[in-house]
Design a protein around this motif. Structure first.
Motif, mmCIF file in Angstrom:
data_model
loop_
_atom_site.group_PDB
_atom_site.id
_atom_site.type_symbol
_atom_site.label_atom_id
_atom_site.label_comp_id
_atom_site.label_asym_id
_atom_site.label_seq_id
_atom_site.Cartn_x
_atom_site.Cartn_y
_atom_site.Cartn_z
ATOM 1 N N ALA A 115 -0.464 5.816 4.188
ATOM 2 C CA ALA A 115 0.357 5.125 5.021
ATOM 3 C C ALA A 115 0.058 3.694 4.525
ATOM 4 O O ALA A 115 0.759 2.827 5.070
ATOM 5 C CB ALA A 115 0.117 5.430 6.566
ATOM 6 N N TYR A 116 -1.110 3.300 4.044
ATOM 7 C CA TYR A 116 -1.300 1.869 3.952
ATOM 8 C C TYR A 116 -0.288 1.177 2.931
ATOM 9 O O TYR A 116 -0.180 0.041 3.025
ATOM 10 C CB TYR A 116 -3.037 1.770 3.227
ATOM 11 N N ARG A 117 0.462 1.902 2.454
ATOM 12 C CA ARG A 117 1.458 1.444 1.500
ATOM 13 C C ARG A 117 2.742 0.624 2.350
ATOM 14 O O ARG A 117 3.380 -0.237 1.837
ATOM 15 C CB ARG A 117 2.354 2.308 0.900
ATOM 16 N N GLU A 118 2.745 1.013 3.528
ATOM 17 C CA GLU A 118 3.729 0.377 4.630
ATOM 18 C C GLU A 118 3.232 -0.326 5.723
ATOM 19 O O GLU A 118 3.645 -0.825 6.545
ATOM 20 C CB GLU A 118 4.648 1.623 5.134
ATOM 21 N N TYR A 119 1.943 -0.127 5.974
ATOM 22 C CA TYR A 119 1.108 -0.615 7.093
ATOM 23 C C TYR A 119 1.235 -2.272 7.462
ATOM 24 O O TYR A 119 1.479 -2.445 8.604
ATOM 25 C CB TYR A 119 -0.325 -0.419 6.874
ATOM 26 N N SER A 120 1.581 -2.873 6.468
ATOM 27 C CA SER A 120 1.448 -4.376 6.480
ATOM 28 C C SER A 120 2.997 -4.861 6.733
ATOM 29 O O SER A 120 3.094 -6.055 6.705
ATOM 30 C CB SER A 120 0.857 -5.062 5.501
ATOM 31 N N ARG A 121 4.129 -4.035 6.523
ATOM 32 C CA ARG A 121 5.373 -4.445 6.542
ATOM 33 C C ARG A 121 5.757 -5.047 8.159
ATOM 34 O O ARG A 121 5.192 -4.583 8.917
ATOM 35 C CB ARG A 121 6.480 -3.208 6.409
ATOM 36 N N THR A 122 6.405 -6.088 8.113
ATOM 37 C CA THR A 122 6.752 -6.797 9.247
ATOM 38 C C THR A 122 8.213 -6.331 9.885
ATOM 39 O O THR A 122 8.354 -6.705 11.011
ATOM 40 C CB THR A 122 6.701 -8.226 8.922
ATOM 41 N N ASP A 123 8.922 -5.472 9.059
ATOM 42 C CA ASP A 123 10.352 -5.019 9.359
ATOM 43 C C ASP A 123 10.157 -3.597 10.180
ATOM 44 O O ASP A 123 11.424 -2.905 10.225
ATOM 45 C CB ASP A 123 11.333 -5.179 8.425
ATOM 46 N N LEU A 124 9.139 -3.084 10.466
ATOM 47 C CA LEU A 124 9.005 -1.991 11.168
ATOM 48 C C LEU A 124 9.475 -1.721 12.581
ATOM 49 O O LEU A 124 9.187 -2.821 13.238
ATOM 50 C CB LEU A 124 7.583 -1.282 11.042
ATOM 51 N N PRO A 125 10.074 -0.683 12.893
ATOM 52 C CA PRO A 125 10.681 -0.835 14.462
ATOM 53 C C PRO A 125 9.227 -0.638 15.202
ATOM 54 O O PRO A 125 8.225 -0.232 14.772
ATOM 55 C CB PRO A 125 11.212 0.760 14.389
ATOM 56 N N SER A 126 9.331 -1.250 16.373
ATOM 57 C CA SER A 126 8.225 -1.516 17.407
ATOM 58 C C SER A 126 7.473 -0.129 17.864
ATOM 59 O O SER A 126 6.492 -0.436 18.248
ATOM 60 C CB SER A 126 8.677 -2.373 18.540
ATOM 61 N N ASN A 127 8.462 0.866 17.702
ATOM 62 C CA ASN A 127 8.019 2.137 18.184
ATOM 63 C C ASN A 127 6.877 2.819 17.150
ATOM 64 O O ASN A 127 6.496 3.894 17.482
ATOM 65 C CB ASN A 127 8.874 2.859 18.750
ATOM 66 N N LEU A 128 6.979 2.387 15.885
ATOM 67 C CA LEU A 128 6.246 3.178 14.781
ATOM 68 C C LEU A 128 4.983 2.600 14.455
ATOM 69 O O LEU A 128 4.858 1.134 14.369
ATOM 70 C CB LEU A 128 7.289 3.193 13.372
ATOM 71 N N HIS A 129 3.869 3.286 14.408
ATOM 72 C CA HIS A 129 2.491 3.066 14.186
ATOM 73 C C HIS A 129 2.054 3.999 13.092
ATOM 74 O O HIS A 129 2.295 5.001 13.243
ATOM 75 C CB HIS A 129 1.642 3.071 15.555
ATOM 76 N N PHE A 130 1.253 3.027 12.126
ATOM 77 C CA PHE A 130 0.619 4.027 11.075
ATOM 78 C C PHE A 130 -1.041 4.121 11.385
ATOM 79 O O PHE A 130 -1.572 2.900 11.751
ATOM 80 C CB PHE A 130 0.824 3.366 9.601
ATOM 81 N N ILE A 131 -1.539 4.950 10.977
ATOM 82 C CA ILE A 131 -3.033 5.260 11.056
ATOM 83 C C ILE A 131 -3.419 5.650 10.011
ATOM 84 O O ILE A 131 -3.194 6.768 9.368
ATOM 85 C CB ILE A 131 -3.526 6.254 12.167
ATOM 86 N N VAL A 132 -4.181 4.886 9.153
ATOM 87 C CA VAL A 132 -4.894 5.116 8.011
ATOM 88 C C VAL A 132 -6.330 5.793 7.975
ATOM 89 O O VAL A 132 -6.870 5.039 8.867
ATOM 90 C CB VAL A 132 -4.860 4.137 6.823
ATOM 91 N N PRO A 133 -6.615 7.158 7.607
ATOM 92 C CA PRO A 133 -7.983 7.445 8.035
ATOM 93 C C PRO A 133 -9.203 6.435 7.538
ATOM 94 O O PRO A 133 -9.073 6.082 6.389
ATOM 95 C CB PRO A 133 -8.033 8.813 7.145
ATOM 96 N N SER A 134 -9.981 6.302 8.575
ATOM 97 C CA SER A 134 -11.024 5.432 8.157
ATOM 98 C C SER A 134 -12.554 6.374 8.254
ATOM 99 O O SER A 134 -13.499 5.586 8.133
ATOM 100 C CB SER A 134 -11.166 4.238 9.185
ATOM 101 N N GLY A 135 -12.406 7.414 8.265
ATOM 102 C CA GLY A 135 -13.652 8.270 8.510
ATOM 103 C C GLY A 135 -14.549 8.457 7.062
ATOM 104 O O GLY A 135 -13.922 8.101 5.969
ATOM 105 N N LYS A 136 -15.733 8.330 7.067
ATOM 106 C CA LYS A 136 -16.756 8.126 5.865
ATOM 107 C C LYS A 136 -16.499 9.311 5.243
ATOM 108 O O LYS A 136 -16.678 9.684 3.765
ATOM 109 C CB LYS A 136 -18.159 8.155 6.286
ATOM 110 N N ILE A 137 -15.931 10.816 5.622
ATOM 111 C CA ILE A 137 -15.756 12.011 5.054
ATOM 112 C C ILE A 137 -14.335 11.995 4.367
ATOM 113 O O ILE A 137 -13.956 12.796 3.592
ATOM 114 C CB ILE A 137 -15.935 13.215 5.895
ATOM 115 N N GLY A 138 -13.712 10.869 4.566
ATOM 116 C CA GLY A 138 -12.065 10.858 4.088
ATOM 117 C C GLY A 138 -11.018 11.576 4.867
ATOM 118 O O GLY A 138 -10.244 12.067 4.304
ATOM 119 N N ALA A 139 -11.311 11.178 6.145
ATOM 120 C CA ALA A 139 -10.338 12.103 6.932
ATOM 121 C C ALA A 139 -10.353 11.118 8.253
ATOM 122 O O ALA A 139 -10.966 10.079 8.498
ATOM 123 C CB ALA A 139 -10.706 13.297 7.503
#
Length: 153
Positions: A115-139
């Motif tokens: 999801a990092y590919r679209e995370y910084s877009r400014t034209d996303l609908p306000s109801n859409l949120h992306f979560i990119v896993p940040s866990g040390k185990i890769g999840a």
């Protein structure tokens, strides 16, 4: 307000070659190792039981998702299907965007390691949120899950 969680499998809930002591092994019939940490399974079950929460698969791993649902007794409400995306576009993005636009009165949260590919877009609908896993185990980490729980309009 309904909260939809669009959920990927690989490196989002099932870290690559995860073999931790809390690993719940998923039978894949020889298609590779797949395991999900217990804390994620427990959280997903609790999330899906809350009123107005809905989990949808956002992955190409159809056989594995069916097995995950059966093996860990996880309630899933649907699955997104992906069609050909325009060249240079993350193949899931058009379907995710359409889902969010089709549910304007709901929160749509996409948890996906790509999801990092679209995370910084400014034209996303306000109801859409992306979560990119940040866990040390890769999840998804416990902190990521807390963020998902706390997303409000």
């Amino acid at each position: 307000m309904k909260k939809y969680l669009l959920l990927d499998v690989d490196d989002t809930i099932a870290p690559l070659m995860y073999m931790g002591s809390d690993a719940i092994e998923i039978e894949t019939w020889g298609r590779g190792h797949l395991a999900i940490p217990r804390y994620l399974v427990d959280w997903l079950k609790a999330f899906s039981k809350k009123e107005n929460n809905s989990i949808w698969w956002c992955t190409d791993r159809t056989s594995e998702t069916t097995q995950i649902e059966r093996q860990v007794n996880l309630k899933i409400d649907g699955k997104l299907n992906f069609t050909g995306a325009p060249k240079g576009t993350w193949k899931k993005f058009p379907t995710i965007l359409k889902f969010a636009l089709d549910h304007p009165e709901s929160l749509v949260i996409c948890a996906d390691n790509d999801a990092y590919r679209e995370y910084s877009r400014t034209d996303l609908p306000s109801n859409l949120h992306f979560i990119v896993p940040s866990g040390k185990i890769g999840a998804l980490s416990k902190e990521d899950l807390e963020v998902i729980d706390n997303i409000r309009e």
